[in-house]
Design an enzyme around this catalytic site. Structure first.
Site, PDB file in Angstrom:
ATOM      1  N   GLY A  82      -6.679  -3.467  -4.999  1.00  9.99           N
ATOM      2  CA  GLY A  82      -8.038  -3.011  -5.346  1.00  9.99           C
ATOM      3  C   GLY A  82      -8.825  -2.631  -4.109  1.00  9.99           C
ATOM      4  O   GLY A  82      -8.408  -2.871  -2.973  1.00  9.99           O
TER       5      GLY A  82
ATOM      6  N   GLY B 120     -14.274  -6.516   4.356  1.00  9.15           N
ATOM      7  CA  GLY B 120     -14.833  -5.373   3.640  1.00  9.15           C
ATOM      8  C   GLY B 120     -15.374  -4.284   4.552  1.00  9.15           C
ATOM      9  O   GLY B 120     -15.954  -3.304   4.104  1.00  9.15           O
TER      10      GLY B 120
ATOM     11  N   ASP C  44       0.140   2.181  -3.770  1.00  9.72           N
ATOM     12  CA  ASP C  44      -1.331   2.132  -3.877  1.00  9.72           C
ATOM     13  C   ASP C  44      -1.990   3.195  -3.003  1.00  9.72           C
ATOM     14  O   ASP C  44      -3.210   3.372  -3.077  1.00  9.72           O
ATOM     15  CB  ASP C  44      -1.863   0.736  -3.519  1.00  9.72           C
ATOM     16  CG  ASP C  44      -1.344   0.253  -2.174  1.00  9.72           C
ATOM     17  OD1 ASP C  44      -0.119   0.146  -2.028  1.00  9.72           O
ATOM     18  OD2 ASP C  44      -2.163  -0.010  -1.284  1.00  9.72           O
TER      19      ASP C  44
HETATM   20  P1  AMP Z   1      -4.368  -0.172   3.017  1.00  7.64           P
HETATM   21  O1  AMP Z   1      -3.120  -0.663   3.614  1.00  7.64           O
HETATM   22  O2  AMP Z   1      -5.322   0.280   4.055  1.00  7.64           O
HETATM   23  O3  AMP Z   1      -4.126   0.871   1.976  1.00  7.64           O
HETATM   24  O4  AMP Z   1      -5.063  -1.415   2.314  1.00  7.64           O
HETATM   25  C1  AMP Z   1      -4.365  -2.299   1.486  1.00  7.64           C
HETATM   26  C2  AMP Z   1      -5.299  -3.249   0.780  1.00  7.64           C
HETATM   27  O5  AMP Z   1      -6.000  -4.083   1.718  1.00  7.64           O
HETATM   28  C3  AMP Z   1      -6.365  -2.574  -0.055  1.00  7.64           C
HETATM   29  O6  AMP Z   1      -6.524  -3.355  -1.207  1.00  7.64           O
HETATM   30  C4  AMP Z   1      -7.581  -2.658   0.828  1.00  7.64           C
HETATM   31  O7  AMP Z   1      -8.771  -2.604   0.094  1.00  7.64           O
HETATM   32  C5  AMP Z   1      -7.402  -4.020   1.512  1.00  7.64           C
HETATM   33  N1  AMP Z   1      -8.094  -4.096   2.805  1.00  7.64           N
HETATM   34  C6  AMP Z   1      -7.724  -3.532   3.961  1.00  7.64           C
HETATM   35  N2  AMP Z   1      -8.627  -3.827   4.956  1.00  7.64           N
HETATM   36  C7  AMP Z   1      -9.584  -4.612   4.407  1.00  7.64           C
HETATM   37  C8  AMP Z   1     -10.770  -5.227   4.890  1.00  7.64           C
HETATM   38  N3  AMP Z   1     -11.167  -5.102   6.143  1.00  7.64           N
HETATM   39  N4  AMP Z   1     -11.490  -5.956   4.017  1.00  7.64           N
HETATM   40  C9  AMP Z   1     -11.105  -6.099   2.749  1.00  7.64           C
HETATM   41  N5  AMP Z   1     -10.004  -5.534   2.224  1.00  7.64           N
HETATM   42  C10 AMP Z   1      -9.244  -4.788   3.025  1.00  7.64           C
HETATM   43 MG    MG Z   2      -4.790   1.894   0.565  1.00  8.11          MG
END
Ligand code: AMP
Ligand code: MG
Length: 481
Positions: free
Chosen positions: A81, A116, A242
């Site tokens: 998410g 976040g 995702d």
């Molecule tokens: P990504 O690999 O960048 O596609 O992210 C994978 C998951 O990690 C997604 O659900 C993102 O929303 C979550 N995510 C990555 N960085 C953060 C962050 N700094 N704070 C909260 N959620 C994160």
């Molecule tokens: Mg992502």
């Protein structure tokens, strides 16, 4: 700025209603005025900074974080998410509606341990890379604005924070389908599929088997996308389901990078230890991701599971054949030969083979090739240590090219419109970020301008055409957000 939000018509479990968390001292460091105008947004609006920093919510906006799951490096994670992104809403234009999403705008119920937030470096990276991709003619989410938050985020060290406002046809992912399918919430899968069809492929609503058609459409979009990535040497780096869109746009720029020297095995991402998402693996990974989508839709494709499997398998088989053909076509176009002739594929493969052997720079080599037709081989030969093989290949190539193309000047122009002069190279992006961290954004703005016109060489930007020296080379890229 007037927004709507069609996603909130879906059941509650699809999203969380959540407002961006305000930041202390925001400043707008980049704003994409052309994009704003094409979206019909009022670029002069004095509230823009407040919207793009998340400090004020625009009229009509119902901000939400989207729920999804996904396969990460082949392993299923049943809850992901938007952990650091918030969808403000949609803007309607003549060419359809576009999501406006803030990235780095504060925690949501999907943040898990994350803050976040995003550091400013990755915001700048995504801004430059996605603008470059768009202007290279590759479907992608786009950057509308980059904001420095005036706050710090804790990463390996403390870094300045940033928020990116990005625009995409939607943020629906294969992982969104997987969230509901893995919980066997088939009604929700169906609602999501209908929503995706309505939003992206309304032309298939009337077809006999529109869930099979949906799979075919996504396959077609992704096949086009991946073949274009291959033609410019783009490595996404985290092709998890995702990060794999239903719209067929490049999304979620993390540790992605453009090739310097040609190498199908090239991996930049520090977390891709087994090379799952290596440059040359991207077409087969796309097929893997589509198989995950097929698994979510299979029950709706046919009541008879054997028949459903047969139909879905056919789509996946066609995907592989189509994608290979598209890649061959694009690559043959890059060297000015006809991609539908078998013997030309051999000519192409021989060139790639000697490029690999000589570790020649992908972008410079293709850009230098048409100059040979005008009698200047210097730039090309600079890329090759062993020249005998190149000499003999050039003879074959010139013979084919001159036989297939009557007007050499016309061909040179065509080749210069398919082989970019400028790509956003890692070492250059890193320089831009280093300066930005000293509060100097001039190089960032210059680089954005360079990538927005990638096919026309300009004297003042000649340094952007250079490959990195051994010292400048960026060997690893990080998610680091
Ligand atoms: P990504 O690999 O960048 O596609 O992210 C994978 C998951 O990690 C997604 O659900 C993102 O929303 C979550 N995510 C990555 N960085 C953060 C962050 N700094 N704070 C909260 N959620 C994160
Ligand atoms: Mg992502």
């Amino acid at each position: 700025m007037k927004l709507s939000n069609s996603y909130i018509g879906l059941p509650e479990e699809f999203y969380q209603l959540i407002k961006p968390s305000p930041v202390k001292n925001p400043s707008l460091i980049a704003f994409n005025e052309d994009l704003a105008i094409s979206l019909g947004l009022d670029a002069e609006n004095s509230s823009l900074l407040e919207y793009f920093s998340g400090n004020k919510v625009p009229r009509g906006s119902t901000p939400i974080a989207l729920n999804y799951a996904g396969h990460q490096f082949g392993n299923f994670v049943h809850q992901l998410g938007d952990g650091r992104a918030i969808l403000l809403g949609e803007v309607s234009t003549n060419s359809g509606s576009y999501d406006l999403q803030l990235k780095g705008s504060g925690q949501t119920m999907f943040s898990r341990q994350g803050d976040g937030r995003s550091a400013l470096g990755p915001v700048i990276r995504e801004y430059i890379l996605s603008e470059a991709m768009h202007h290279l003619g590759i479907p992608t989410s786009r950057a509308l604005a980059a904001v420095a938050t005036g706050e710090y985020v804790a990463r390996d060290s403390f870094e300045p924070g940033g928020i990116l406002t990005r625009v995409a046809k939607s943020h629906l992912r294969v992982g969104t389908f997987e969230y509901f399918a893995s919980r066997q919430q088939w009604e929700d899968v169906k609602l999501l599929a209908d929503f995706a069809i309505q939003r992206h492929f309304p032309e298939i609503r009337e077809s006999d088997n529109h869930y099979l058609e949906l799979l075919k459409k996504v396959a077609d979009k992704q096949s086009e996308l991946v073949s274009k990535w291959m033609s410019v040497g783009f490595i996404h780096g985290v092709m998890n389901t995702d990060n794999f869109t239903i719209s067929g746009e490049t999304i979620d720029y993390g540790p992605c990078a453009f090739l310097d020297e040609y190498d199908p095995g090239k991996v930049f991402s520090s977390i891709d230890q087994n090379g799952r998402y290596a440059f040359g693996n991207q077409p087969s990974i796309a097929s893997w991701n589509l198989a995950s989508l097929a698994g979510c839709l299979i029950a709706f494709i046919n009541k008879d599971s054997d028949k459903a499997n047969e139909l879905a398998t056919e789509v996946l088989d066609n995907f592989s054949v189509d994608t290979n053909q598209r890649i061959l076509d694009q690559m043959c176009r890059k060297i000015g030969i006809n991609g539908s002739k078998e013997e030309n594929h051999t000519l192409l493969r021989n060139f790639l083979k000697i490029m690999l052997k000589n570790q020649s720079d992908y972008t410079i080599t293709f850009r230098a090739l048409p100059q040979v037709l005008l009698g200047d081989s210097d730039d090309l030969f600079d890329q090759f240590k062993e020249r005998a093989e190149l000499h003999s290949w050039l003879e074959d190539w010139q013979q084919t090219v001159r036989a297939e193309n009557e007007d050499v000047n016309l061909l040179v122009n065509d080749l210069n419109e398919i082989n970019p002069a400028y790509i956003p190279r890692n070492h250059q992006i890193q320089d831009v970020i280093d300066l930005a961290y000293e509060n100097n954004f001039s190089k960032m703005l210059e680089m954005i301008e360079v990538v927005q016109d990638p096919f026309k060489e300009k004297d003042k930007y000649s340094s952007y055409m250079n490959a990195p020296t051994e010292d400048q080379k960026v060997k690893r890229t990080f998610c680091g957000t």
